[in-house]
Write a protein that holds these residues in place. Structure first.
Motif, PDB file in Angstrom:
ATOM      1  N   GLY A  56       0.910  -1.210   0.066  1.00 10.20           N
ATOM      2  CA  GLY A  56       0.101  -0.097   0.031  1.00 10.20           C
ATOM      3  C   GLY A  56       0.667   1.305   0.012  1.00 10.20           C
ATOM      4  N   THR A  57       2.046   1.345   0.714  1.00 11.30           N
ATOM      5  CA  THR A  57       2.798   2.384   0.860  1.00 11.30           C
ATOM      6  C   THR A  57       3.652   2.566  -0.502  1.00 11.30           C
ATOM      7  N   TYR A  58       3.920   1.460  -1.289  1.00  9.26           N
ATOM      8  CA  TYR A  58       4.624   1.526  -2.589  1.00  9.26           C
ATOM      9  C   TYR A  58       3.504   2.168  -3.504  1.00  9.26           C
ATOM     10  N   ALA A  59       2.488   1.820  -3.439  1.00  9.36           N
ATOM     11  CA  ALA A  59       1.272   2.053  -4.333  1.00  9.36           C
ATOM     12  C   ALA A  59       1.116   3.693  -4.158  1.00  9.36           C
ATOM     13  N   MET A  60       1.194   4.114  -2.994  1.00  6.99           N
ATOM     14  CA  MET A  60       1.018   5.649  -2.729  1.00  6.99           C
ATOM     15  C   MET A  60       2.054   6.376  -3.153  1.00  6.99           C
ATOM     16  N   GLN A  61       3.465   5.619  -2.861  1.00 10.18           N
ATOM     17  CA  GLN A  61       4.713   6.593  -3.631  1.00 10.18           C
ATOM     18  C   GLN A  61       4.556   6.560  -4.943  1.00 10.18           C
ATOM     19  N   ALA A  62       3.912   5.530  -5.861  1.00  8.17           N
ATOM     20  CA  ALA A  62       4.091   5.405  -7.344  1.00  8.17           C
ATOM     21  C   ALA A  62       3.028   6.303  -7.633  1.00  8.17           C
ATOM     22  N   LEU A  63       1.713   6.476  -7.130  1.00  9.14           N
ATOM     23  CA  LEU A  63       0.646   7.460  -7.734  1.00  9.14           C
ATOM     24  C   LEU A  63       1.085   8.626  -7.491  1.00  9.14           C
ATOM     25  N   THR A  64       1.913   9.142  -6.449  1.00 12.35           N
ATOM     26  CA  THR A  64       2.156  10.466  -6.235  1.00 12.35           C
ATOM     27  C   THR A  64       3.602  10.760  -6.729  1.00 12.35           C
ATOM     28  N   SER A  65       3.951   9.791  -7.400  1.00 11.80           N
ATOM     29  CA  SER A  65       5.383  10.348  -8.239  1.00 11.80           C
ATOM     30  C   SER A  65       5.297  11.266  -9.213  1.00 11.80           C
ATOM     31  N   PRO A  66       6.121  12.072  -9.487  1.00 16.18           N
ATOM     32  CA  PRO A  66       5.940  13.090 -10.621  1.00 16.18           C
ATOM     33  C   PRO A  66       5.546  12.320 -12.098  1.00 16.18           C
ATOM     34  N   VAL A  75      10.868   6.073  -7.217  1.00 12.13           N
ATOM     35  CA  VAL A  75       9.942   6.650  -6.746  1.00 12.13           C
ATOM     36  C   VAL A  75      10.345   7.847  -5.624  1.00 12.13           C
ATOM     37  N   SER A  76      11.667   7.991  -5.694  1.00 13.56           N
ATOM     38  CA  SER A  76      12.320   8.608  -4.737  1.00 13.56           C
ATOM     39  C   SER A  76      11.822  10.233  -4.664  1.00 13.56           C
ATOM     40  N   SER A  77      11.426  10.869  -5.670  1.00 12.00           N
ATOM     41  CA  SER A  77      10.889  12.091  -5.791  1.00 12.00           C
ATOM     42  C   SER A  77       9.529  12.191  -5.548  1.00 12.00           C
ATOM     43  N   SER A  78       9.056  11.084  -5.126  1.00  7.54           N
ATOM     44  CA  SER A  78       7.465  11.153  -4.569  1.00  7.54           C
ATOM     45  C   SER A  78       7.100  12.130  -3.408  1.00  7.54           C
ATOM     46  N   HIS A 107      10.105   2.115  -0.194  1.00  5.74           N
ATOM     47  CA  HIS A 107      11.016   1.404  -1.195  1.00  5.74           C
ATOM     48  C   HIS A 107      10.949   2.412  -2.413  1.00  5.74           C
ATOM     49  N   THR A 108      12.383   2.184  -3.036  1.00  5.29           N
ATOM     50  CA  THR A 108      12.618   2.847  -3.904  1.00  5.29           C
ATOM     51  C   THR A 108      12.330   2.513  -5.490  1.00  5.29           C
ATOM     52  N   SER A 109      11.972   1.278  -5.489  1.00  4.61           N
ATOM     53  CA  SER A 109      11.538   0.978  -6.744  1.00  4.61           C
ATOM     54  C   SER A 109      10.779  -0.313  -6.778  1.00  4.61           C
ATOM     55  N   LEU A 110      10.003  -0.619  -7.963  1.00  6.91           N
ATOM     56  CA  LEU A 110       9.058  -1.893  -7.738  1.00  6.91           C
ATOM     57  C   LEU A 110       9.961  -3.229  -7.735  1.00  6.91           C
ATOM     58  N   PRO A 111      11.046  -3.526  -8.244  1.00  7.41           N
ATOM     59  CA  PRO A 111      11.888  -4.593  -8.070  1.00  7.41           C
ATOM     60  C   PRO A 111      12.259  -4.507  -6.430  1.00  7.41           C
TER      61      PRO A 111
END
Length: 130
Positions: A56-66, A75-78, A107-111
């Protein structure tokens, strides 16, 4: 006629052979389902909650990524990443103590998240049995 008569056993008392009406049987079935769900919740493993929170946290990171196009790899700039990641300065000077716990779910990436989730799913059930 050749029709069958079906009897409903009263589930409230295991030795009872009295007939129960259909609404009572439905109510008891719902009660049984509730008891089964409550039993499963009591045995919910901590690893399941951690994995769900991590995903869930990664999904929020990815969805708010620029850029959603690059969100798989970085997703480090999310804004969510910036809010939750560990920062000693933010913790000590600004009192953002939530970062001590939330950094474990960032986490910084999907892998990266997939490998960590795979490791948790493989190791945690063994550790939780101990």
């Amino acid at each position: 006629s050749g029709g069958r008569v079906m009897a409903c056993v009263d589930l409230a008392s295991p030795n009872s052979k009295t007939m129960a009406s259909a609404p009572q049987q439905t109510h008891r079935t719902a009660r049984e389902l509730h008891a089964r769900a409550a039993h499963q919740l009591r045995h919910l493993r901590a690893s399941t909650c951690i994995v769900a929170t991590t995903i869930g946290t990664y999904a929020m990171q990815a969805l708010t990524s620029p850029s959603l196009r690059t969100a798989i790899w970085d997703v480090s700039s999310s804004p969510v990443t910036q809010l939750l990641c560990k920062s000693n300065k933010a913790i000590l000077r600004n009192g953002q103590w939530h970062r001590v716990v939330t950094c474990a779910f960032v986490h910084t990436s999907l892998p990266h998240v997939l490998m960590n989730v795979y490791g948790m799913l493989r190791l945690c059930p063994y550790m939780e049995r101990r």
